[in-house]
Design a protein around this motif. Structure first.
Motif, PDB file in Angstrom:
ATOM      1  N   GLY A   1       9.335   0.121 -17.448  1.00  0.00           N
ATOM      2  CA  GLY A   1      10.175   1.046 -16.695  1.00  0.00           C
ATOM      3  C   GLY A   1      10.119   0.822 -15.200  1.00  0.00           C
ATOM      4  N   SER A   2       8.901   0.779 -14.652  1.00  0.00           N
ATOM      5  CA  SER A   2       8.771   0.610 -13.200  1.00  0.00           C
ATOM      6  C   SER A   2       9.198  -0.785 -12.763  1.00  0.00           C
ATOM      7  N   GLY A   3       8.982  -1.782 -13.628  1.00  0.00           N
ATOM      8  CA  GLY A   3       9.422  -3.137 -13.300  1.00  0.00           C
ATOM      9  C   GLY A   3      10.932  -3.216 -13.160  1.00  0.00           C
ATOM     10  N   LEU A   4      11.649  -2.597 -14.112  1.00  0.00           N
ATOM     11  CA  LEU A   4      13.106  -2.578 -14.033  1.00  0.00           C
ATOM     12  C   LEU A   4      13.577  -1.764 -12.826  1.00  0.00           C
ATOM     13  N   TRP A   5      12.881  -0.655 -12.552  1.00  0.00           N
ATOM     14  CA  TRP A   5      13.255   0.180 -11.404  1.00  0.00           C
ATOM     15  C   TRP A   5      13.081  -0.586 -10.097  1.00  0.00           C
ATOM     16  N   THR A   6      11.966  -1.300  -9.968  1.00  0.00           N
ATOM     17  CA  THR A   6      11.719  -2.087  -8.763  1.00  0.00           C
ATOM     18  C   THR A   6      12.772  -3.173  -8.607  1.00  0.00           C
ATOM     19  N   TYR A   7      13.146  -3.787  -9.721  1.00  0.00           N
ATOM     20  CA  TYR A   7      14.198  -4.806  -9.689  1.00  0.00           C
ATOM     21  C   TYR A   7      15.500  -4.218  -9.150  1.00  0.00           C
ATOM     22  N   LEU A   8      15.879  -3.043  -9.644  1.00  0.00           N
ATOM     23  CA  LEU A   8      17.116  -2.417  -9.186  1.00  0.00           C
ATOM     24  C   LEU A   8      17.021  -1.998  -7.725  1.00  0.00           C
ATOM     25  N   MET A   9      15.859  -1.466  -7.313  1.00  0.00           N
ATOM     26  CA  MET A   9      15.695  -1.042  -5.925  1.00  0.00           C
ATOM     27  C   MET A   9      15.748  -2.226  -4.969  1.00  0.00           C
ATOM     28  N   SER A  10      15.380  -3.408  -5.459  1.00  0.00           N
ATOM     29  CA  SER A  10      15.406  -4.589  -4.600  1.00  0.00           C
ATOM     30  C   SER A  10      16.817  -5.158  -4.443  1.00  0.00           C
TER      31      SER A  10
ATOM     32  N   LEU B   1       8.671  -7.912 -10.942  1.00  0.00           N
ATOM     33  CA  LEU B   1       7.629  -7.530 -11.892  1.00  0.00           C
ATOM     34  C   LEU B   1       6.244  -7.718 -11.293  1.00  0.00           C
ATOM     35  N   HIS B   2       6.036  -8.828 -10.587  1.00  0.00           N
ATOM     36  CA  HIS B   2       4.747  -9.053  -9.933  1.00  0.00           C
ATOM     37  C   HIS B   2       4.478  -7.966  -8.889  1.00  0.00           C
ATOM     38  N   LEU B   3       5.528  -7.548  -8.190  1.00  0.00           N
ATOM     39  CA  LEU B   3       5.374  -6.494  -7.194  1.00  0.00           C
ATOM     40  C   LEU B   3       4.945  -5.194  -7.857  1.00  0.00           C
ATOM     41  N   THR B   4       5.571  -4.853  -8.976  1.00  0.00           N
ATOM     42  CA  THR B   4       5.218  -3.638  -9.700  1.00  0.00           C
ATOM     43  C   THR B   4       3.795  -3.706 -10.227  1.00  0.00           C
ATOM     44  N   LEU B   5       3.424  -4.845 -10.772  1.00  0.00           N
ATOM     45  CA  LEU B   5       2.073  -4.993 -11.318  1.00  0.00           C
ATOM     46  C   LEU B   5       1.019  -4.877 -10.219  1.00  0.00           C
ATOM     47  N   TRP B   6       1.277  -5.462  -9.056  1.00  0.00           N
ATOM     48  CA  TRP B   6       0.302  -5.398  -7.981  1.00  0.00           C
ATOM     49  C   TRP B   6       0.262  -4.009  -7.346  1.00  0.00           C
ATOM     50  N   MET B   7       1.331  -3.244  -7.470  1.00  0.00           N
ATOM     51  CA  MET B   7       1.276  -1.842  -7.050  1.00  0.00           C
ATOM     52  C   MET B   7       0.185  -1.101  -7.812  1.00  0.00           C
ATOM     53  N   ALA B   8      -0.026  -1.481  -9.084  1.00  0.00           N
ATOM     54  CA  ALA B   8      -1.011  -0.815  -9.930  1.00  0.00           C
ATOM     55  C   ALA B   8      -2.448  -1.073  -9.477  1.00  0.00           C
ATOM     56  N   VAL B   9      -2.648  -2.063  -8.602  1.00  0.00           N
ATOM     57  CA  VAL B   9      -3.996  -2.350  -8.105  1.00  0.00           C
ATOM     58  C   VAL B   9      -4.446  -1.283  -7.104  1.00  0.00           C
TER      59      VAL B   9
ATOM     60  N   LEU C   1       0.824  -1.206   0.000  1.00  0.00           N
ATOM     61  CA  LEU C   1       0.000   0.000   0.000  1.00  0.00           C
ATOM     62  C   LEU C   1       0.862   1.261   0.000  1.00  0.00           C
ATOM     63  N   LEU C   2       1.963   1.243   0.771  1.00  0.00           N
ATOM     64  CA  LEU C   2       2.863   2.391   0.771  1.00  0.00           C
ATOM     65  C   LEU C   2       3.458   2.608  -0.618  1.00  0.00           C
ATOM     66  N   TYR C   3       3.840   1.525  -1.260  1.00  0.00           N
ATOM     67  CA  TYR C   3       4.376   1.592  -2.625  1.00  0.00           C
ATOM     68  C   TYR C   3       3.323   2.178  -3.569  1.00  0.00           C
ATOM     69  N   GLY C   4       2.106   1.638  -3.533  1.00  0.00           N
ATOM     70  CA  GLY C   4       1.063   2.091  -4.442  1.00  0.00           C
ATOM     71  C   GLY C   4       0.611   3.514  -4.174  1.00  0.00           C
ATOM     72  N   ILE C   5       0.497   3.887  -2.895  1.00  0.00           N
ATOM     73  CA  ILE C   5       0.059   5.242  -2.560  1.00  0.00           C
ATOM     74  C   ILE C   5       1.121   6.272  -2.949  1.00  0.00           C
ATOM     75  N   GLY C   6       2.389   5.963  -2.622  1.00  0.00           N
ATOM     76  CA  GLY C   6       3.455   6.913  -2.926  1.00  0.00           C
ATOM     77  C   GLY C   6       3.740   7.015  -4.406  1.00  0.00           C
ATOM     78  N   PHE C   7       4.044   5.872  -5.023  1.00  0.00           N
ATOM     79  CA  PHE C   7       4.451   5.860  -6.428  1.00  0.00           C
ATOM     80  C   PHE C   7       3.264   6.070  -7.365  1.00  0.00           C
ATOM     81  N   GLY C   8       2.121   5.450  -7.043  1.00  0.00           N
ATOM     82  CA  GLY C   8       0.997   5.481  -7.969  1.00  0.00           C
ATOM     83  C   GLY C   8       0.041   6.634  -7.772  1.00  0.00           C
ATOM     84  N   ILE C   9      -0.331   6.934  -6.518  1.00  0.00           N
ATOM     85  CA  ILE C   9      -1.345   7.952  -6.268  1.00  0.00           C
ATOM     86  C   ILE C   9      -0.720   9.334  -6.106  1.00  0.00           C
ATOM     87  N   LEU C  10       0.151   9.498  -5.111  1.00  0.00           N
ATOM     88  CA  LEU C  10       0.678  10.824  -4.818  1.00  0.00           C
ATOM     89  C   LEU C  10       1.512  11.374  -5.975  1.00  0.00           C
TER      90      LEU C  10
END
Length: 325
Positions: free
Chosen positions: A230-239, A173-181, A62-71
């Protein structure tokens, strides 16, 4: 960071730099909150049906989705719709880099060195130069909204790292995709309250015309390349690396964004804005590059061939930010 991961980082830079052109086109057809909700809804529906949810704590997702996706996109899209130049927004949004370093120090206990504080101060000075220039020629509100978008992105960065660290078997990638939910329902609700309950949907229907295809081309680019790739690759690097190692990569996005806006939208930034841009990038680079020389998580194989890296635990990610090479 390995050479392979540096190339992946450069790919993200190009994808995200050109993404600002696609956003500009999309906002010519859709209101900002509705457009933000639409871009994530297109991803969220198939994700809910076909992609297994990563085994991460809901609070970090939720923090990922709210920060990256909503705000980030609520503020950015509103700023662009209210007059923020497309190329300049690609620069100001990179305030997420020093914001990420500060939040990493607060929430992940990554060590913050004196040179990083100095770099952050320089970056803030550059933002002040841009703000002063904007105040002389245009409204200051779009600039402030874009800065808030950068802060939202930084919170999303922290959320993605904590989510990846909460389990040893997380598919980035699954993490990035579920952020979009997370973003669609809140964004559509904001759209209904502020833009009108039927405005966005009427614009969507109107786009099914001979002149509406650019809106769908922009949406397709943002969804497929800007978000998933883009976000999938970014999440991979951040991990895989500390926030202070990955964050500097985003500082090259404005180079692509400003150049593309100059070439295709004929946005010629003022000399003072360019001076402020150089100051911002120099300060942000200083603030984030001090943490680059850290021990990488995992052990690189000494012999050629494919290498599999174990997903780092939360403690390993923290430790990797505290060990200098």
């Amino acid at each position: 960071m390995t050479n392979r991961d540096r190339l992946l980082g450069l790919a993200v830079v190009v994808l995200w730099g050109l993404n600002f052109l696609a956003i500009h086109v999309g906002l010519e057809h859709f209101p900002p909150f509705f457009f933000a909700g639409l871009r994530f809804a297109v991803i969220a529906i198939p994700v809910l049906l076909f992609v297994p949810r990563p085994r991460v704590a809901w609070k970090w997702l939720l923090l990922y989705g709210i920060g990256f996706g909503i705000l980030q996109f609520a503020f950015l899209f509103t700023a662009l719709r209210t007059g923020m130049p497309t190329g300049l927004s690609s620069l100001v949004l990179q305030s997420s880099a020093p914001f990420t370093v500060l939040l990493g120090a607060v929430f992940l206990r990554e060590r913050l060195r004196g040179v990083q504080l100095a770099g952050i101060a320089v970056a803030l000075a550059g933002m002040a130069v841009i703000g002063w220039d904007r105040a002389q020629h245009a409204a200051l509100l779009p600039l402030l909204l874009t800065l808030l978008g950068g802060l939202g992105w930084a919170f999303g960065n922290i959320g993605s790292r904590l989510a990846a660290a909460s389990s040893e078997d997380v598919n980035p990638l699954h993490l990035t995709l579920w952020m979009a939910v997370v973003p669609p329902i809140p964004m559509f609700a904001l759209s209904a309250l502020t833009e009108g309950p039927a405005t966005g949907w009427n614009d969507l229907i109107a786009s099914f015309s001979a002149t509406g295809w650019p809106a769908f081309a922009a949406l397709a680019y943002i969804v497929a390349l800007g978000t998933i790739a883009g976000s999938g690759l970014w999440t991979y690097l951040m991990s895989r690396y500390p926030a202070s190692t990955v964050a500097p990569l985003s500082l090259a996005v404005p180079v692509v964004g400003i150049a593309a806006s100059w070439a295709f939208l004929h946005e010629a930034p003022s000399v003072l804005s360019l001076v402020g841009a150089v100051i911002v990038l120099a300060g942000a680079f200083t603030a984030t590059s001090a943490g680059r020389r850290v021990a990488a998580v995992g052990v690189e194989a000494a012999t050629p061939g494919p290498i599999r890296h174990a997903q780092p635990t939360h403690r390993q990610i923290q430790d990797s930010a505290l060990v200098e090479a």
